[in-house]
Design an enzyme around this catalytic site. Structure first.
Site, PDB file in Angstrom:
ATOM      1  N   HIS A 111      37.998  41.987  36.759  1.00 43.42           N
ATOM      2  CA  HIS A 111      37.429  41.284  35.600  1.00 43.42           C
ATOM      3  C   HIS A 111      36.009  40.798  35.847  1.00 43.42           C
ATOM      4  CE1 HIS A 111      39.253  37.891  37.876  1.00 43.42           C
ATOM      5  NE2 HIS A 111      38.144  37.294  37.509  1.00 43.42           N
ATOM      6  N   SER A 242      36.909  34.232  41.927  1.00 42.16           N
ATOM      7  CA  SER A 242      37.507  35.516  41.597  1.00 42.16           C
ATOM      8  C   SER A 242      36.819  36.628  42.378  1.00 42.16           C
ATOM      9  CB  SER A 242      37.322  35.819  40.106  1.00 42.16           C
ATOM     10  OG  SER A 242      38.379  35.330  39.355  1.00 42.16           O
TER      11      SER A 242
END
Lengths: 306, 83
Positions: A111, A242
């Site tokens: 992502h 992330s």
């Protein structure tokens, strides 16, 4: 009514045995230049081997925030970890974390390069800044410079999932410049669940809540659960981390070996597991092959990736 | 496929002035969302394509933080005030 016995076929047993114990595979990393200078914080912070059982707590920062700031990000292994400055279509900005697996190949969460939620599809460009740090006088330093990547890859299952398959949330940035030659790169491994269970894991990245995405923070703890495709752990993280490497060290003097890519806080952990944990998609054999494919691609002149 | 709606917002300080460069993270949503942080633009603005339902957003900048709960689709712009 006649009742008969039905015995499970031997062929099925053999197939299950093969499935249950896929062989572990390891891709070696490289320390990089000047690796004889040892990081004091790496000696103090990082953990190796398997750990004792621990309790559970309630948030992405689970209980007390146990993250530690990494002061010497110009040294191994911290310098192989990169702050990412992501630019999406229409000027959308975001931050994440990545890590080198080769001179031109930076692995991150899927992502961070492709997301319907954050970019409406592919990101436009990602600036990769290995070992970024902020000095005590407030000066932002980039010990190895930075490079902007515009070529990116993700697992196809992630791209097709509309951001709904955490198990496949892995991607990569292909750099034109061999920035990883200055920093070295991580080794990675596909380990079967029974081999991975109970290991202590290390995670380091660039969170937004501490250091404003400019400083590297580290935490470690024991793996709580190894799923078919994801690993779950009680390690404090936050937005911006992330894509951070989730690594083990099989012994104190063993090199770090990345086994998963951090991506999710506690909200993505199935309630059926009965644990409060953050999680990361594992490097399973199929993903190991894809990482090697991305590396192989980056040894060729710059082209589109299949 | 999930039904998504673009949500536009702005991060402001205690005096309602925009905060360029503030970070925005999704704390809760109707589906699991990952740990990436959005960066507010020069006008303190941000945009995110969220699934319909209730979500909670958190903004952070230099030790200040603020949170809002939003139902998507949301009419108009969402404001997150840092305190």
């Amino acid at each position: 009514m006649a009742i008969e016995s039905l015995t499970k076929p031997e062929a099925l047993l053999a197939a299950e045995a093969t499935r249950a114990a896929p062989p572990s595979r390891r891709h070696e990393g490289r320390l990089g230049p000047g690796a004889d200078v040892r990081s004091r914080s790496a000696e103090v912070f990082t953990v190796s081997g398997r750990g004792e059982s621990i309790g559970f707590a309630m948030e992405t920062v689970i209980g007390t925030d146990e993250r530690k700031r990494v002061p010497d990000t110009d040294l191994h292994p911290w310098r192989k970890i990169c702050a990412l400055r992501i630019r999406g279509p229409g000027g959308t900005g975001a931050i994440g974390t990545g890590w080198f697996i080769g001179p031109r190949t930076v692995v991150t969460a899927g992502h961070c390069v492709f997301s319907q939620t954050f970019f409406g599809g592919w990101a436009d460009a990602v600036e990769v800044i290995p070992g970024q740090n902020r000095q005590q006088n407030g000066t932002l330093i980039r010990p190895f410079g930075s490079a902007v990547g515009r070529r990116m890859s993700v697992l196809d299952e992630w791209a097709k999932s509309d951001d709904r398959e955490p198990d496949f949330d892995i991607g990569c940035i292909h750099l034109d410049e061999p920035l990883g030659d200055k920093t070295g790169w991580f080794g990675f491994a596909s380990l079967p669940p029974n081999e991975l269970a109970g290991f202590m894991v290390n995670i380091s990245g660039y969170p937004s809540d501490r250091g404003g995405g400019d400083e590297q923070y580290f935490a470690s703890n024991r793996i709580l659960h190894v799923g078919e495709r994801r690993v779950f752990y009680d390690v404090d993280t936050h937005g911006g981390q992330s894509g951070a490497p989730v690594w083990i060290q099989e012994a104190d003097d063993a090199p770090p070996l990345v086994v998963a890519v951090h991506a999710y806080g506690i909200g993505a952990t199935p309630t059926s597991l009965g644990i409060v944990a953050n999680s990361a998609p594992r490097i399973i054999p199929e993903i190991y092959d894809i990482l090697e494919g991305w590396l192989e691609h980056d040894t060729q002149p710059a082209t589109a990736v299949g | 496929m999930t039904t998504r709606r673009w949500l536009r917002g702005v991060v402001v300080d205690g005096a309602d002035a925009p905060v360029p460069g503030a970070y925005v993270v999704v704390v809760e949503a109707s589906v699991p969302l990952p740990e990436i942080a959005l960066v507010a633009d020069a006008q303190g603005g941000f945009a995110i394509n969220l699934p319909e339902g209730t979500c909670r957003l958190r903004a952070e900048d230099a030790g200040r933080a603020g949170e809002v709960e939003v139902t998507v689709p949301a009419p108009g712009e969402v404001r997150i005030q840092l305190r």
